[in-house]
Each structure stands twice: as C-alpha cells, then as structure tokens.
Design a protein around this motif. Structure first.
Motif, PDB file in Angstrom:
ATOM      1  N   ASP A 240       0.812  -1.142   0.176  1.00  0.00           N
ATOM      2  CA  ASP A 240      -0.095   0.000   0.060  1.00  0.00           C
ATOM      3  C   ASP A 240       0.889   1.174   0.016  1.00  0.00           C
ATOM      4  OD1 ASP A 240      -1.917   1.803   0.176  1.00  0.00           O
ATOM      5  OD2 ASP A 240      -2.876   1.042   1.829  1.00  0.00           O
ATOM      6  N   ALA A 241       1.291   1.660  -1.203  1.00  0.00           N
ATOM      7  CA  ALA A 241       2.479   2.508  -1.305  1.00  0.00           C
ATOM      8  C   ALA A 241       2.137   3.875  -0.876  1.00  0.00           C
ATOM      9  CB  ALA A 241       2.812   2.441  -2.719  1.00  0.00           C
ATOM     10  N   ALA A 242       0.761   4.120  -0.975  1.00  0.00           N
ATOM     11  CA  ALA A 242       0.470   5.607  -0.771  1.00  0.00           C
ATOM     12  C   ALA A 242       0.253   5.752   0.583  1.00  0.00           C
ATOM     13  CB  ALA A 242      -1.165   5.921  -1.504  1.00  0.00           C
ATOM     14  N   ASP A 243      -0.043   4.658   1.438  1.00  0.00           N
ATOM     15  CA  ASP A 243      -0.332   4.745   2.875  1.00  0.00           C
ATOM     16  C   ASP A 243       1.200   4.928   3.409  1.00  0.00           C
ATOM     17  OD1 ASP A 243      -1.659   4.575   5.353  1.00  0.00           O
ATOM     18  OD2 ASP A 243      -0.665   2.644   5.302  1.00  0.00           O
ATOM     19  N   ALA A 245       3.865   6.219   2.207  1.00  0.00           N
ATOM     20  CA  ALA A 245       4.012   7.576   1.942  1.00  0.00           C
ATOM     21  C   ALA A 245       3.299   8.595   2.985  1.00  0.00           C
ATOM     22  CB  ALA A 245       3.830   7.907   0.299  1.00  0.00           C
ATOM     23  N   ARG A 246       2.251   8.393   3.220  1.00  0.00           N
ATOM     24  CA  ARG A 246       1.423   9.328   3.992  1.00  0.00           C
ATOM     25  C   ARG A 246       2.037   9.094   5.284  1.00  0.00           C
ATOM     26  NH1 ARG A 246      -1.921   8.420   7.799  1.00  0.00           N
ATOM     27  NH2 ARG A 246      -2.255   6.233   7.077  1.00  0.00           N
ATOM     28  N   ALA A 383       8.286   3.377  -1.291  1.00  0.00           N
ATOM     29  CA  ALA A 383       7.302   3.723  -1.168  1.00  0.00           C
ATOM     30  C   ALA A 383       7.136   5.088   0.230  1.00  0.00           C
ATOM     31  CB  ALA A 383       6.153   3.099  -0.866  1.00  0.00           C
ATOM     32  N   VAL A 386       9.584   9.723   0.476  1.00  0.00           N
ATOM     33  CA  VAL A 386       9.071  11.035   0.034  1.00  0.00           C
ATOM     34  C   VAL A 386       9.934  12.034  -0.269  1.00  0.00           C
ATOM     35  CG1 VAL A 386       6.759  10.454   1.050  1.00  0.00           C
ATOM     36  CG2 VAL A 386       8.541  11.694   2.461  1.00  0.00           C
ATOM     37  N   ARG A 441       9.881   4.709  -7.054  1.00  0.00           N
ATOM     38  CA  ARG A 441       8.446   5.289  -6.560  1.00  0.00           C
ATOM     39  C   ARG A 441       7.404   4.959  -7.291  1.00  0.00           C
ATOM     40  NH1 ARG A 441       7.822   7.709  -2.215  1.00  0.00           N
ATOM     41  NH2 ARG A 441       6.380   9.296  -3.001  1.00  0.00           N
ATOM     42  N   LEU A 445       4.211   2.981  -6.585  1.00  0.00           N
ATOM     43  CA  LEU A 445       2.802   3.405  -6.509  1.00  0.00           C
ATOM     44  C   LEU A 445       1.744   3.264  -7.502  1.00  0.00           C
ATOM     45  CD1 LEU A 445       4.225   7.170  -5.690  1.00  0.00           C
ATOM     46  CD2 LEU A 445       2.676   5.858  -4.211  1.00  0.00           C
ATOM     47  N   LYS A 446       2.382   2.843  -8.769  1.00  0.00           N
ATOM     48  CA  LYS A 446       1.277   2.288  -9.640  1.00  0.00           C
ATOM     49  C   LYS A 446       0.960   0.970  -9.569  1.00  0.00           C
ATOM     50  CE  LYS A 446       0.729   1.955 -14.825  1.00  0.00           C
ATOM     51  NZ  LYS A 446       1.503   2.155 -16.067  1.00  0.00           N
ATOM     52  N   ASP A 448       0.460  -1.212  -6.961  1.00  0.00           N
ATOM     53  CA  ASP A 448       0.519  -1.518  -5.546  1.00  0.00           C
ATOM     54  C   ASP A 448      -0.484  -2.826  -5.139  1.00  0.00           C
ATOM     55  OD1 ASP A 448      -2.293  -0.636  -6.076  1.00  0.00           O
ATOM     56  OD2 ASP A 448      -2.082   0.912  -4.393  1.00  0.00           O
TER      57      ASP A 448
END
Length: 464
Positions: A240-243, A245-246, A383, A386, A441, A445-446, A448
């Motif tokens: 879960d790359a976006a998570d 990163a967050r 991921a 950032v 990255r 991200l793409k 995931d």
C-alpha cells in the motif's frame, strides 16, 4: 466484483491476546491483510484459517474469542499441537519452505508427516465447503495449502477457485526431489486461476507440468486439465504505497529520522525476518569487506540490521541466529572504536514509526536475500522515500528485481561484488540517486497491493 469472497490462508489475519484478564482479537497488519481487507469487507466475505494456539483459554474465554472472530467475519480452524508440529513446522516450514528456496541441504534425511499435511488440507477444504454459497469466489493462499484447491474441487465441482503462491516455485529439478511432487501439482491445478510472483516462477511451474503431465499452456496461459481449463499467470504483489508515503511524512517519523542520522555518518539499513533465505550472514561479510577494501568508510558508515525473530522452535533458525550473533560480534570487535560501532544489530521487531524512520534515514537499503518470492521491504523502502533520496541495493534473486530494475542489483553470493555495489551506492551523486528513486517510486505507487488484488479477482470473477 459482486460475488462474496472466501479467503483461505494458513493463518487468520488476527492476533489473539489476553489483556486485563480477557482475550482480545485484533486485526494483524501486513501486505496481504491490507490488500484483501477491502474485498473481504465489501463482498461480505469470510476469511478462513488458523487463529493461532488458543490453548490455555477456559471455555468462557474461548467462547469470547469465537464471538470476536465472527464479528470480524473470520472462520477459525483449530489445529492440535501435534498438527502444528507436523503440518506446519515439519512439512510446511521444514520441507516445502527450503525446497521452494533452493535449499535442498536443509531437508531432513527422512521426511514423515505427509499424511498429516493432507489431512489438515482436507479440514481446510471441508471448512470452505461448509461456508460456501453458490456464486462465491474462493481464493486460497500459499504453500501450506497446496492440496486445498483439488480437495475443494472434489467437494464443489463448480466452484470458482483461485490459488496464489507467495513464495518461489523452484526449478523443477529441485521440486522433483519431493516424493509428493505429483499430488502437490494436482492439488494446485484444482484451481481455475493459479498465480505466481514472477515470470520465472511461472516458468518453473509450467516446466514441471510439462515434465510430469506432458501438458503445455497456450499463448494466453491456459492449460487443459481434466475437462477444465486452468489459467496460469504472474501477478507480482505490491504494497500500500500511498499509505506508506503518508505515514512516512508525519512529524513523528521525521523527528526520528534526524535521531538516526548523526552528522558526518552514512547509514546502511537491513530489515528482515531472521531466516536463512535472507542472506544476512553474507550481507554482514560484504560490510566487513567494504571496510577492508575501502578503509575511508571506517567511522563514516554504519549498518543498522533489524532481524525479526522467526520460527525459533526450528533448529535451522536457531543455527542462523547463532551464526549472525557470531559474525556481528567478530566484525564489531575487529573494527569498532570507542566512538563508533560498524554494526548496530537489533534482534526484535520494531514499531511502525521506527521502521518508517529507518527507511527514510537510510542512505543505502540492503535487500539481499539468497532467494525470495517477492520481498516487500524492497517496495516499502521506495514507497516511504517521500524525499526521493536513498539507494536500493537489491538481490537479483528477489522476485522484486523483475520490477525494480532501477535498483543497484547484486548477486548476494558474491560478497566482494556486493561490497563494491554498496560502495557505488554510497558514492552515487544526488541527481542519480533522485533519478533512480523517482523511477522506483513510480513503479510501486502504480502497481500497489490494490492493483494486485483487483487484477486477480477480476480475472477470477470473469472466469480467468
């Protein structure tokens, strides 16, 4: 996907603990759990598996655990201590795990217990059949349950069944050392859709089919099998790359990054389960070689190696721990000064904020397994970056190497070559580091874990 999803894995995605005198059931965290939570919840589905040992709980506590498991829409399969010892430890982890990671040398001289492996797989199939409703999709996971697809097919001939192998499928010459090679392939082929992490492992499975059953896949990956067509494919799992990163961008993590990077020092990081497949001893030798061949890095670079305890009831894992302990002590003893120690070794799991801070603090991330199905650390690292910094040194024998070609790829068996790769990574200029990290990255991200889940379930729902 409108069908209900039945997920079948050896372990349920939960942790059972006794807190304040009563048992509590909490969701586990991890790549598979994260990826399947959405389809599990949206479809009103069930997750079927072993909740871990519940021995020691009285009847009231067991009833409480069952209630909490039901609220999470999980279906527990209880295993006796003997079944855990034989099915899980002796066969799954003592035979199938080393075989799939090319380690024939780790096999016991005589293997007993395949009857228990079969009977436990039958119990899993029985449990799925009890819960099954017409139209459900069934997704079976990993090497502990290789026989479940065929056993379930016997019970529900028209079921839509998927199977995914998270670890490598070995070269046929290695797989054929198993006396149960025919029945294990037959078990997997009970599925409608069979997924592997990489094209290499898919190719190994297709070669085994060819050798054992004289069957070939067509251009679309379909194999004729006993009146059905089974689709084979490579579907590399993501994170879960976006998570990541967050969470990596939070103030708490950023503060820890500063703690872990003292001025004037560069940081190497390794994070692994303590497993003989992860290549930790050779990684330590590569760091030793770096300090010998490039003495300018002495007192200027250090390695933080996190080794998460794993399967410590198995003799091979106790031996690898002793080997790593010995190497760390020898290398530190040879190179340490009163103000600097080259290897900071942590034999324990670490909280998520520490993990993320280590990813962000690392100048070079060392992911050097001798063989790995995928290795999600290799994807969690970019991921989390950032800042678009850091360099990934990645084993060519990790499944992730097929996708992450912008990493510095190494042969982990070549200690000198790995040491030179670490040196190149440490001396890479900032523009090149950023270029490589941006590419890594973009990939993670793409592609995931949600992309992985939806791709497989869409194929399964559509008839593969």
């Amino acid at each position: 996907m409108n069908a209900r999803l039945l997920i079948v894995s050896n372990r349920l995605p939960v942790t059972v603990r006794v807190e304040g005198g009563r048992p509590t059931v909490r969701r586990s965290v991890g790549g598979l759990t994260t990826g399947l939570r959405g389809p599990h919840e949206r479809s009103g589905g069930l997750w079927i598996g072993w909740p871990g040992s519940l021995d020691g709980l009285d009847p009231d506590a067991r009833s409480d655990v069952d209630r909490q498991l039901a609220e999470l829409r999980t279906v527990p399969i209880q295993l006796s201590a003997q079944e855990v010892a034989v099915f899980y430890e002796r066969i799954s982890n003592g035979v199938l795990w080393p075989i799939c990671h090319d380690r024939i040398d780790r096999l016991p001289l005589r293997v007993e217990g395949w009857d228990v492996y079969e009977s436990v797989n039958q119990r899993f199939a029985d449990s799925v059949a009890e819960q099954y409703r017409s139209g459900d999709l069934v997704w079976v996971h990993d090497y502990q349950l290789l026989r479940v697809p065929a056993l379930l097919r016997e019970r529900i001939p028209d079921a839509r069944i998927g199977f995914f192998l998270h670890i490598p499928f070995p070269n046929p010459e290695i797989f054929f050392t198993l006396p149960t090679r025919h029945s294990l392939i037959e078990g997997v082929m009970g599925a409608d859709l069979v997924g592997f992490q990489t094209r290499r492992y898919l190719g190994h499975f297709r070669a085994a089919l060819r050798r054992l059953f004289s069957l070939e896949a067509d251009a679309e990956g379909f194999v004729p099998w006993r009146g059905r067509r089974v689709r084979l494919g490579a579907f590399p799992i993501g994170v879960d790359a976006a998570d990541f990163a967050r969470r990596a961008a939070t103030r708490k993590v950023s503060a820890k990054v500063l703690e872990y990077r003292p001025p004037g020092q560069r940081l190497l990081v390794g994070i692994d389960r303590l497993d003989y497949t992860k290549g930790i001893p050779r990684r330590l030798l590569a760091v030793e070689r770096l300090l010998t061949a490039h003495p300018e890095w002495r007192e200027r670079v250090r390695l933080i190696q996190v080794a998460v305890p794993s399967r410590d009831r198995v003799g091979a894992y106790r031996r690898i721990r002793r080997d790593v302990d010995t190497l760390v002590g020898r290398i530190n003893g040879a190179f340490a000064t009163p103000t600097w120690t080259p290897i900071h070794y942590m034999y324990r799991s670490v909280p998520s904020d520490v993990l993320l801070a280590l990813y962000r603090a690392a100048d070079v991330m060392l992911v050097t397994p001798l063989r790995d199905g995928m290795n999600l650390v290799a994807k969690e690292f970019p991921a989390s970056r950032v800042d678009e910094g850091g360099v990934l040194v990645l084993s060519e024998f990790a499944g992730a190497a097929e996708e992450l070609g912008e990493a510095v790829l190494v042969n982990p068996y070549d200690v000198d070559g790995t040491a030179e790769a670490i040196h190149r990574a440490l001396t890479m200029d900032s523009a090149q580091r950023q270029q490589h990290m941006r590419a890594l990255r973009a990939t993670v991200l793409k592609y995931d874990v949600h992309h992985w889940t939806s791709t497989i379930l869409d194929l399964l729902a559509a008839g593969a």
